[in-house]
Design a protein around this motif. Structure first.
Motif, PDB file in Angstrom:
ATOM      1  N   ARG A 165      -1.432  -9.039  -2.567  1.00 21.06           N
ATOM      2  CA  ARG A 165      -1.732 -10.471  -3.271  1.00 21.06           C
ATOM      3  C   ARG A 165      -2.248 -10.136  -4.620  1.00 21.06           C
ATOM      4  O   ARG A 165      -2.007 -10.821  -5.538  1.00 21.06           O
ATOM      5  N   ARG A 166      -3.244  -9.058  -4.785  1.00 21.01           N
ATOM      6  CA  ARG A 166      -4.030  -8.788  -6.038  1.00 21.01           C
ATOM      7  C   ARG A 166      -2.934  -8.260  -7.022  1.00 21.01           C
ATOM      8  O   ARG A 166      -2.700  -8.560  -8.039  1.00 21.01           O
ATOM      9  N   ILE A 167      -2.037  -7.191  -6.344  1.00 18.18           N
ATOM     10  CA  ILE A 167      -1.277  -6.573  -7.283  1.00 18.18           C
ATOM     11  C   ILE A 167      -0.065  -7.491  -7.931  1.00 18.18           C
ATOM     12  O   ILE A 167       0.224  -7.373  -8.939  1.00 18.18           O
ATOM     13  N   TYR A 168       0.457  -8.158  -6.887  1.00 21.29           N
ATOM     14  CA  TYR A 168       1.660  -9.062  -7.248  1.00 21.29           C
ATOM     15  C   TYR A 168       1.268 -10.093  -8.280  1.00 21.29           C
ATOM     16  O   TYR A 168       1.616 -10.242  -9.553  1.00 21.29           O
ATOM     17  N   ALA A 169      -0.167 -10.530  -8.294  1.00 18.88           N
ATOM     18  CA  ALA A 169      -0.552 -11.642  -9.219  1.00 18.88           C
ATOM     19  C   ALA A 169      -0.731 -10.800 -10.691  1.00 18.88           C
ATOM     20  O   ALA A 169      -0.353 -11.439 -11.768  1.00 18.88           O
ATOM     21  N   LEU A 170      -0.959  -9.503 -10.594  1.00 22.01           N
ATOM     22  CA  LEU A 170      -1.256  -8.870 -11.817  1.00 22.01           C
ATOM     23  C   LEU A 170       0.291  -8.570 -12.387  1.00 22.01           C
ATOM     24  O   LEU A 170       0.282  -8.632 -13.549  1.00 22.01           O
ATOM     25  N   ARG A 171       1.082  -8.109 -11.529  1.00 25.36           N
ATOM     26  CA  ARG A 171       2.618  -7.780 -11.780  1.00 25.36           C
ATOM     27  C   ARG A 171       3.193  -9.030 -12.629  1.00 25.36           C
ATOM     28  O   ARG A 171       3.916  -8.890 -13.593  1.00 25.36           O
ATOM     29  N   ASP A 172       2.792 -10.261 -11.997  1.00 26.84           N
ATOM     30  CA  ASP A 172       3.398 -11.580 -12.409  1.00 26.84           C
ATOM     31  C   ASP A 172       2.769 -11.741 -13.981  1.00 26.84           C
ATOM     32  O   ASP A 172       3.760 -12.227 -14.730  1.00 26.84           O
ATOM     33  N   VAL A 173       1.857 -11.452 -14.401  1.00 27.48           N
ATOM     34  CA  VAL A 173       1.343 -11.679 -15.559  1.00 27.48           C
ATOM     35  C   VAL A 173       1.436 -10.458 -16.760  1.00 27.48           C
ATOM     36  O   VAL A 173       0.897 -10.552 -17.687  1.00 27.48           O
ATOM     37  N   THR A 174       1.868  -9.330 -16.273  1.00 27.30           N
ATOM     38  CA  THR A 174       2.170  -8.052 -16.950  1.00 27.30           C
ATOM     39  C   THR A 174       3.803  -7.608 -17.171  1.00 27.30           C
ATOM     40  O   THR A 174       3.943  -6.104 -17.537  1.00 27.30           O
ATOM     41  N   GLY A 175       4.536  -8.537 -16.816  1.00 32.85           N
ATOM     42  CA  GLY A 175       6.045  -8.123 -16.808  1.00 32.85           C
ATOM     43  C   GLY A 175       6.434  -6.697 -16.194  1.00 32.85           C
ATOM     44  O   GLY A 175       7.183  -6.127 -16.454  1.00 32.85           O
ATOM     45  N   THR A 176       5.645  -6.529 -14.814  1.00 30.42           N
ATOM     46  CA  THR A 176       6.051  -5.403 -14.153  1.00 30.42           C
ATOM     47  C   THR A 176       6.343  -5.714 -12.625  1.00 30.42           C
ATOM     48  O   THR A 176       6.332  -4.964 -11.827  1.00 30.42           O
ATOM     49  N   VAL A 177       6.813  -7.088 -12.611  1.00 30.03           N
ATOM     50  CA  VAL A 177       7.738  -7.609 -11.253  1.00 30.03           C
ATOM     51  C   VAL A 177       8.806  -6.776 -11.128  1.00 30.03           C
ATOM     52  O   VAL A 177       9.100  -6.195  -9.946  1.00 30.03           O
ATOM     53  N   PRO A 178       9.685  -6.520 -12.007  1.00 33.18           N
ATOM     54  CA  PRO A 178      11.208  -6.155 -11.516  1.00 33.18           C
ATOM     55  C   PRO A 178      11.259  -4.492 -11.618  1.00 33.18           C
ATOM     56  O   PRO A 178      11.897  -3.837 -12.294  1.00 33.18           O
ATOM     57  N   SER A 179      10.450  -4.032 -10.735  1.00 36.61           N
ATOM     58  CA  SER A 179      10.239  -2.476 -10.600  1.00 36.61           C
ATOM     59  C   SER A 179      10.786  -2.068  -8.941  1.00 36.61           C
ATOM     60  O   SER A 179       9.981  -2.593  -8.121  1.00 36.61           O
ATOM     61  N   ILE A 180      11.370  -1.145  -8.988  1.00 35.69           N
ATOM     62  CA  ILE A 180      12.030  -1.020  -7.513  1.00 35.69           C
ATOM     63  C   ILE A 180      10.851  -0.757  -6.524  1.00 35.69           C
ATOM     64  O   ILE A 180      10.748  -1.193  -5.346  1.00 35.69           O
ATOM     65  N   PRO A 181      10.224   0.205  -7.086  1.00 33.78           N
ATOM     66  CA  PRO A 181       9.286   1.012  -6.011  1.00 33.78           C
ATOM     67  C   PRO A 181       8.163  -0.150  -5.857  1.00 33.78           C
ATOM     68  O   PRO A 181       7.548  -0.685  -4.518  1.00 33.78           O
ATOM     69  N   LEU A 182       7.747  -0.861  -6.807  1.00 36.18           N
ATOM     70  CA  LEU A 182       6.744  -2.156  -6.559  1.00 36.18           C
ATOM     71  C   LEU A 182       7.272  -3.153  -5.747  1.00 36.18           C
ATOM     72  O   LEU A 182       6.325  -4.062  -5.087  1.00 36.18           O
ATOM     73  N   ILE A 183       8.565  -3.612  -6.012  1.00 38.04           N
ATOM     74  CA  ILE A 183       8.988  -4.765  -5.250  1.00 38.04           C
ATOM     75  C   ILE A 183       9.146  -4.287  -3.549  1.00 38.04           C
ATOM     76  O   ILE A 183       8.881  -4.950  -2.765  1.00 38.04           O
ATOM     77  N   ALA A 184       9.726  -2.987  -3.642  1.00 36.45           N
ATOM     78  CA  ALA A 184       9.778  -2.383  -2.207  1.00 36.45           C
ATOM     79  C   ALA A 184       8.581  -2.262  -1.468  1.00 36.45           C
ATOM     80  O   ALA A 184       8.447  -2.847  -0.208  1.00 36.45           O
ATOM     81  N   SER A 185       7.642  -2.031  -2.048  1.00 35.84           N
ATOM     82  CA  SER A 185       6.310  -1.756  -1.360  1.00 35.84           C
ATOM     83  C   SER A 185       5.467  -3.193  -1.007  1.00 35.84           C
ATOM     84  O   SER A 185       4.963  -3.302  -0.056  1.00 35.84           O
ATOM     85  N   SER A 186       5.881  -4.054  -2.144  1.00 32.66           N
ATOM     86  CA  SER A 186       5.292  -5.326  -1.903  1.00 32.66           C
ATOM     87  C   SER A 186       6.132  -6.134  -0.544  1.00 32.66           C
ATOM     88  O   SER A 186       5.194  -6.604   0.089  1.00 32.66           O
ATOM     89  N   ILE A 187       7.297  -6.142  -0.519  1.00 32.06           N
ATOM     90  CA  ILE A 187       7.875  -6.719   0.692  1.00 32.06           C
ATOM     91  C   ILE A 187       7.569  -6.015   1.715  1.00 32.06           C
ATOM     92  O   ILE A 187       7.189  -6.857   2.832  1.00 32.06           O
ATOM     93  N   MET A 188       7.678  -4.641   1.768  1.00 30.26           N
ATOM     94  CA  MET A 188       7.622  -3.860   3.105  1.00 30.26           C
ATOM     95  C   MET A 188       6.252  -3.941   3.813  1.00 30.26           C
ATOM     96  O   MET A 188       6.101  -3.932   4.872  1.00 30.26           O
TER      97      MET A 188
END
Ligand code: URA
Length: 430
Positions: A165-188
């Motif tokens: 929840r914390r990391i996703y909110a930060l990714r959302d405002v820092t242009g770091t959402v479309p990263s394969i390892p960050l998406i994979a770890s977030s979902i899984m």
């Protein structure tokens, strides 16, 4: 726990080095618990965005996110648990049909879901178009609904993977959402913490999806399947097309209506095809003997749907709301609808009020787009191609602008686009 320097971690990742297990665990714990500030976490996320992660690093990162919160224990359920997750698309209402269908096939389906952000809709927003339906359930309510009804679609509680929840909110405002390892770890991390024994991922590919190319979608699917299997969750993925809208509607109540039509044995062919393809994967992973197509035709999935909605406070017989304003976009010429771009329709539905720009924004249950024609269908000049539904007239110009250039009318239909594009399973499984 050892103490590290965040600056050292940032510099190491910036320079392309892998982080060690203790460093990762220390970082996730420190950021989740407020000891590491946003600016340093942002810099590390941006370094990961550019340098990615080794498979071992990603495994530890995901484990640390799981360990940041609780893990549901579903082992006491009589039926095998199996869930599905979609990376999100336009008109993607598959979960509404699939969860009750798999329960009717003999599984327990714990579908802990999120809300929509941007042009792709969220399952909870769709179901909240049903008056009285409640997204927030306690863990005890989730377990008892799984035992009694066989399927639950509800909000993931605050205790599940709070690091995400914390990391996703930060990714959302820092242009770091479309990263394969960050998406994979977030979902899984969320799906593993949810406690399901088997999981099928619907990785969308195309203009209306996060992943615009097959190659990137495949990399994401492989990363997620590897993570799931490493945590004892039988996991498989389908890559499915998202260049055009799935079904004929995008918008909350509009999509619930289309899902109910599908549960009743009708519904658009593409929605039925994707739903059944995912259902067969789920049936195989969970070792269910049933054939999902037969079960859908039998009406048993509709019975589960009705029980599932009633168990969460909704009345399955209630009329869904309609928008007060319907504007049409008409075909400019006679011919065939050549292309109907998913992203254009998704943005139009969003601007009409169906989606949100920020997490805390409200969404309209009635807003959205109805496609009166889909790709490959004949159209006549001056007749409606699209209906724009809203309760706020001032939102129409923005939606109309989003649709400019979003469709073509051509003389002859091209070959239909395939919907099921690829399949990713763990090494050794067919
Ligand atoms: N959905 C998630 O839950 N996380 C992401 O990073 C992207 C989509």
């Amino acid at each position: 726990m050892s103490d590290f320097s965040v600056v050292d971690l940032i510099c190491a990742k910036r320079d392309g080095q892998a982080l060690g297990p203790d460093e990762i665990t220390w970082f996730i714990d420190g950021y989740t618990n407020g000891r590491i500030p946003d600016e340093q976490a942002s810099a590390l996320l941006m370094a990961i965005y550019f340098q990615a992660m080794e498979p071992d690093e990603l495994a530890v990162w995901t484990q640390a996110m799981i360990d940041s919160g609780e893990r549901l224990d579903l082992s006491g359920l009589e039926h095998p648990t199996v869930d599905k997750h979609s990376t999100g698309g336009v008109g993607d209402k598959v979960s509404l049909v699939l969860a009750p269908l798999m329960a009717a096939c003999g599984a327990a389906v714990p579908q802990l879901s999120g809300r929509g952000l941007g042009h792709s809709g969220g399952t909870l927003d769709k179901l909240e178009a049903i008056a009285g339906w409640r997204a927030s359930l306690s863990n005890a309510e989730i377990l008892s609904q799984l035992a009694d009804v066989g399927a639950v679609i509800c909000a993931a509680g605050a205790g599940l993977a709070p690091a995400d929840r914390r990391i996703y909110a930060l990714r959302d405002v820092t242009g770091t959402v479309p990263s394969i390892p960050l998406i994979a770890s977030s979902i899984m991390s969320k799906k593993i913490a949810e406690g399901t024994s088997a999981l099928v991922l619907d990785v969308k590919v195309g203009s209306g999806a996060f992943m615009k190319t097959h190659a990137l979608a495949r990399q994401l699917a492989e990363a997620m399947v590897t993570l799931g299997e490493a945590h004892g969750v039988r996991t498989a993925a389908l890559l499915t097309g998202m260049d055009t809208v799935l079904g004929r509607t995008a918008g909350n109540a509009l999509e619930v209506r289309e899902s109910i039509e599908t549960l009743a044995g009708g519904g658009p062919d593409d929605l039925v095809e994707v739903t059944l393809a995912l259902a067969r994967e789920m049936a195989e992973l969970a070792d269910l003997g049933a054939d999902p197509a037969d079960v859908l035709a039998s009406g048993a999935a509709m019975d589960v749907w009705r029980a599932m909605i009633a168990a969460q406070g909704g009345d399955p017989d209630d009329d869904l709301p309609w928008a007060s304003i319907v504007e049409t976009v008409n075909a400019p010429a006679d011919g065939v609808l050549g292309r109907l771009d998913a992203l254009a329709v998704g943005i139009a539905a969003w601007r009409l009020g169906a989606g949100r720009a920020r997490k805390e924004d409200p969404v309209s249950p009635t807003a959205g787009v109805v496609c009166r024609a889909v790709e490959g269908e004949p159209v006549r000049a001056g007749e409606p191609l699209l209906e724009l539904h809203t309760d706020d007239e001032s939102l129409l110009p923005g939606a109309l602008a989003a649709l400019e250039g979003g469709f073509t009318v051509v003389a002859e239909a091209g070959a239909p686009r395939p919907l099921i594009l690829d399949r990713v399973t763990a090494g050794g499984r067919a």
